[in-house]
Write a protein that holds these residues in place. Structure first.
Motif, short mmCIF file in Angstrom:
data_model
loop_
_atom_site.label_atom_id
_atom_site.label_comp_id
_atom_site.label_asym_id
_atom_site.label_seq_id
_atom_site.Cartn_x
_atom_site.Cartn_y
_atom_site.Cartn_z
N ARG A 148 -53.59 70.17 11.86
CA ARG A 148 -53.35 69.27 12.07
C ARG A 148 -52.44 68.65 12.66
O ARG A 148 -52.58 67.80 13.22
N GLU A 149 -51.51 68.90 11.50
CA GLU A 149 -50.24 68.68 12.44
C GLU A 149 -49.82 69.94 13.19
O GLU A 149 -49.03 69.05 14.54
N LEU A 150 -50.04 70.71 13.12
CA LEU A 150 -49.58 71.97 14.18
C LEU A 150 -50.64 71.17 15.62
O LEU A 150 -49.61 71.89 16.81
N GLN A 151 -52.04 71.31 15.50
CA GLN A 151 -52.88 70.63 16.59
C GLN A 151 -51.92 69.44 17.36
O GLN A 151 -51.69 69.67 18.38
N MET A 169 -48.50 68.55 17.56
CA MET A 169 -47.64 69.15 17.88
C MET A 169 -47.82 69.58 19.08
O MET A 169 -46.76 70.33 20.19
N SER A 170 -49.30 70.95 19.19
CA SER A 170 -48.88 71.37 20.20
C SER A 170 -49.13 70.02 21.57
O SER A 170 -49.33 70.23 22.73
N ALA A 171 -50.55 69.78 21.32
CA ALA A 171 -50.43 68.25 22.37
C ALA A 171 -48.69 68.16 22.57
O ALA A 171 -49.05 67.45 23.91
N TRP A 172 -48.49 67.53 21.47
CA TRP A 172 -46.90 66.63 21.80
C TRP A 172 -45.78 67.68 22.59
O TRP A 172 -45.37 67.31 23.49
N LYS A 173 -45.71 69.06 22.21
CA LYS A 173 -45.79 69.98 23.36
C LYS A 173 -45.63 70.10 24.62
O LYS A 173 -45.11 70.18 26.08
N GLU A 174 -46.83 70.37 25.10
CA GLU A 174 -48.01 70.08 25.98
C GLU A 174 -46.84 68.93 27.40
O GLU A 174 -47.68 69.06 28.41
N ALA A 175 -47.31 68.30 26.59
CA ALA A 175 -46.61 66.81 27.55
C ALA A 175 -45.57 66.95 27.67
O ALA A 175 -44.54 66.25 28.24
N ALA A 176 -44.67 67.54 26.33
CA ALA A 176 -43.36 67.14 26.86
C ALA A 176 -42.63 68.06 28.16
O ALA A 176 -41.77 67.36 28.42
N VAL A 177 -43.24 69.53 27.27
CA VAL A 177 -43.31 70.31 29.19
C VAL A 177 -43.37 69.74 30.08
O VAL A 177 -43.09 69.70 31.38
N GLN A 178 -45.10 68.53 30.35
CA GLN A 178 -45.46 68.76 31.21
C GLN A 178 -43.98 67.05 32.15
O GLN A 178 -43.95 67.58 33.18
N LEU A 179 -43.90 66.55 31.34
CA LEU A 179 -42.68 65.75 31.17
C LEU A 179 -41.33 66.50 31.67
O LEU A 179 -40.83 65.42 33.42
N GLU A 180 -40.59 67.18 31.56
CA GLU A 180 -39.74 67.56 31.87
C GLU A 180 -39.88 68.04 33.07
O GLU A 180 -39.00 67.91 33.35
#
Length: 329
Positions: free
Chosen positions: A85-88, A90-101
């Motif tokens: 669940r945490e990995l899922q 984190m994957s969502a947060w990673k995608e959001a961070a990449v888009q924001l970057e």
């Protein structure tokens, strides 16, 4: 008439129970005798019988191991599910961070934003905590030989910690934001309210001199405002909270309980503008106020009528100043 059979089982059972009780009583008394010889005999009996009873404990040991293994497997399964669940997440947060970057890079490229190259940092280790009941400060192993100057801001990687208040050759003193003598101009987002963060020797410094306290909500982001030129603007300080005394305080983003490494920001003061007249020209000297109405010019007809009136009254008009006087022959 049938003969009645004798019951031999009951007397035998009673005799065996009585013998067992006597044996157990004898063992109990023997085990309670306080004698050196009895102690040696007890040790010999234990050494002889206990190793031979391992086969009796084998099923119990195996069952306990199986139960422990099942519990361990259940814990591992629960941890595995939590990690999934945490990995899922984190994957969502990673995608959001990449888009924001990517969005941030596009905006910076479109606006031609030039970041301040002078705002660099040097890392140091907190060597000692010199805080007292009346002073909140720590020592960091960076000093004058590293170019540290008084007033520079320090961060722990996430939030603002304090500022440099004393510089030696190899160490520097950092006054924390919780110190009673600490004052920091801050901006409360998203309302944009300006306030003064004041330390009072507690973990939650309070906000003072707010312009509109009713516009500040718990959970608002608090950053440095840059007023006074001491700290760079936009440094994260913490979140606004409402304490039990009904005052707005700040939960600091820095982890004061685990201050191990600090970043000292090499901030430079803003460059002064020497030629301000080229930007804001001074007003022209002269009369200050609305312009006067234009003065009307006299008409020649009006001048002739005025001369006729003077002659009829027996008066002569004033000689023209521009007319040259006639010379007498």
């Amino acid at each position: 008439m049938a003969r009645r059979s004798h019951d031999y089982a009951t007397p035998v059972r009673r005799i065996l129970v009585a013998l067992l009780v006597l044996v157990l009583l004898g063992v109990f008394l023997f085990w309670r005798i306080d004698s050196l010889r009895a102690e040696r005999m007890r040790a010999a009996i234990v050494d002889r019988l206990v190793p031979s009873l391992e086969w009796v404990m084998a099923p119990v040991t195996a069952a306990s191991r199986m139960a422990a293994g099942f519990q361990s497997y259940q814990r591992l399964y629960q941890q595995n599910q939590e990690l999934r669940r945490e990995l899922q997440k984190m994957s969502a947060w990673k995608e959001a961070a990449v888009q924001l970057e990517q969005e941030n890079a596009k905006l910076l490229a479109q606006n031609n934003v030039r970041l301040d190259p002078a705002l660099t940092s040097v890392s140091g280790v907190v060597t000692a905590d010199s805080g007292t009941a009346f002073r909140q400060s720590v020592l960091v192993n960076r000093g004058a030989r590293d170019g540290i100057l008084d007033g520079w801001a320090t961060m722990d990687g996430l939030g603002l910690v304090g500022r440099i208040t004393g510089v030696g050759q190899t160490t520097s003193r950092v006054m924390l934001l919780t110190d009673p003598s600490s004052r920091l101009p801050v901006t409360i987002q998203p309302s944009g309210q300006r306030a003064l963060l004041t330390g009072d020797n507690t973990a939650l410094p309070y906000l003072d001199f707010m312009e509109s306290p009713e516009d500040v909500r718990p959970g608002d982001r608090v950053v440095s405002s840059g007023d006074g030129g001491l700290f760079p603007p936009g440094l994260l300080v913490g979140q606004a909270v409402q304490a039990s005394d009904r005052r707005m305080r700040v939960r600091l983003a820095a982890d004061y309980g685990r201050l191990e490494f600090l970043r000292v920001l090499r901030s430079r003061p803003a460059e002064p503008l020497a030629d301000e007249g080229a930007l804001i020209p001074p007003p022209p000297p002269g009369f200050i106020g609305p312009p006067l109405p234009p003065r009307p010019l006299p008409s020649p007809l009006i001048g002739a009528e005025a001369g006729t009136g003077l002659q009829s009254a027996g008066l002569s008009p004033a000689p023209d100043a521009d007319r040259e006087p006639q010379s007498e022959d």
